[in-house]
Design a protein around this motif. Structure first.
Motif, mmCIF file in Angstrom:
data_model
loop_
_atom_site.group_PDB
_atom_site.id
_atom_site.type_symbol
_atom_site.label_atom_id
_atom_site.label_comp_id
_atom_site.label_asym_id
_atom_site.label_seq_id
_atom_site.Cartn_x
_atom_site.Cartn_y
_atom_site.Cartn_z
ATOM 1 N N PRO A 55 13.844 -11.681 -15.530
ATOM 2 C CA PRO A 55 15.052 -12.675 -15.290
ATOM 3 C C PRO A 55 14.194 -13.984 -14.661
ATOM 4 N N LYS A 56 14.482 -15.240 -15.086
ATOM 5 C CA LYS A 56 13.706 -16.530 -14.768
ATOM 6 C C LYS A 56 14.678 -17.673 -14.784
ATOM 7 N N VAL A 57 14.579 -18.479 -13.940
ATOM 8 C CA VAL A 57 15.596 -19.852 -14.121
ATOM 9 C C VAL A 57 14.457 -20.839 -13.705
ATOM 10 N N PHE A 58 14.752 -22.230 -13.986
ATOM 11 C CA PHE A 58 14.154 -23.189 -13.429
ATOM 12 C C PHE A 58 14.985 -23.956 -12.246
ATOM 13 N N ILE A 59 14.628 -24.622 -11.557
ATOM 14 C CA ILE A 59 15.382 -25.480 -10.301
ATOM 15 C C ILE A 59 14.815 -26.917 -10.265
ATOM 16 N N GLU A 60 15.588 -27.879 -10.839
ATOM 17 C CA GLU A 60 14.995 -29.247 -10.475
ATOM 18 C C GLU A 60 15.619 -29.517 -9.083
ATOM 19 N N CYS A 61 14.986 -29.473 -7.871
ATOM 20 C CA CYS A 61 15.506 -29.678 -6.576
ATOM 21 C C CYS A 61 16.002 -31.189 -6.175
#
Length: 272
Positions: free
Chosen positions: A228-234
């Protein structure tokens, strides 16, 4: 900066970046890409993540700009080919996305290790460029990570502000088959959106339509992941307000806490 959009809405970082004049010196230890939490001394109740492995993927690398040949090499992400990596973006004052992502990842690592987790980094300032997006996915897969997150700062339009979380679209093509992780990744992404906003007060990106969520099929780090993986553009580093916050060490600590809170909730709360 945003790139052309293939099958799903796309936002991505893009302009070259070097240096970190606005950021403080990093006080975390650098070196090995994998760090194991200390053992002994703490009660199980104080170490809820004991036995769990988390993959942190600090986006880009400060050295990428000096290695154009290597990072521009095309790699197979299943449904297409794209660059091995990119340089990332930066604030108008020159604080680079690569410096930001490594700093925040170190802060997340410290929090998670305190909770008993084993934390693996895809890079720890210990290599001259990269790694390629294919290797970033492979590191998490090889570690059998229970959860993974790629930390970024966006290079969106200067008039736009706010954060967003990128979820994997289902991609079953060529070397990619992420079907099994789409649903748990969405659960993780919703927690990241909730906990990050609670910790930082940052609004959802106003240049992304779906309430701080963006589902994409063009990112190798998501297409090739088997965990399980996501990206975050903070935040948007090209926006003056977001840039001011992202260069503040106290805000970065809150950002790290929000991400760590989301990972902890994902790993300690039953799905359903």
């Amino acid at each position: 900066m945003p790139t052309a959009r293939p099958t799903a809405r796309v936002t991505a970082s893009g302009t070259p970046a070097t240096g970190s004049p606005s950021g403080p010196a990093d006080t975390s230890s650098a070196g090995a890409s994998a760090s194991t939490s200390p053992t002994g001394g703490a009660s199980p109740a104080g170490r809820p993540l004991a036995g769990r492995t988390v993959l942190l993927d600090p986006g880009h690398n400060p050295g990428n700009a000096a290695h154009a040949t290597e990072i521009n090499r095309q790699v197979d992400i299943g449904n297409s080919h794209k660059e091995c990596d990119t340089t990332g973006t930066e604030t108008d004052a020159g604080y680079s996305e690569a410096a930001y992502t490594l700093d925040v990842s170190h802060r997340i690592r410290d929090i998670l290790q305190g909770l008993g987790a084993t934390v693996v980094l895809t890079q720890d300032g210990d290599r001259p460029w990269g790694p390629c997006v294919t290797e970033r996915a492979a590191i998490g897969n090889s570690a059998h990570a229970d959860a993974a997150i790629s930390v970024h700062g966006d290079g969106g339009p200067a008039s736009g502000s706010g954060f967003h979380v990128i979820l994997p679209a289902k991609v079953v093509a060529g070397v990619a088959d992420n079907a099994a992780i789409v649903d748990p990744s969405r659960r993780l992404g919703l927690l990241v959106r909730q906990k990050f906003q609670a910790a930082t007060g940052e609004p959802y990106a106003d240049y992304i339509a779906d309430q701080g969520l963006d589902t994409r099929s063009d990112l190798g780090g998501l297409n090739l992941s088997t965990v399980p993986k996501v990206f975050i553009e903070c935040g948007n580093m090209r926006n003056a307000g977001d840039a001011k916050r992202m260069t503040d060490p106290q805000w970065r600590q809150r950002a790290a806490q929000g991400i760590a809170d989301a990972l902890t909730a994902h790993l300690t709360t039953p799905a359903g």
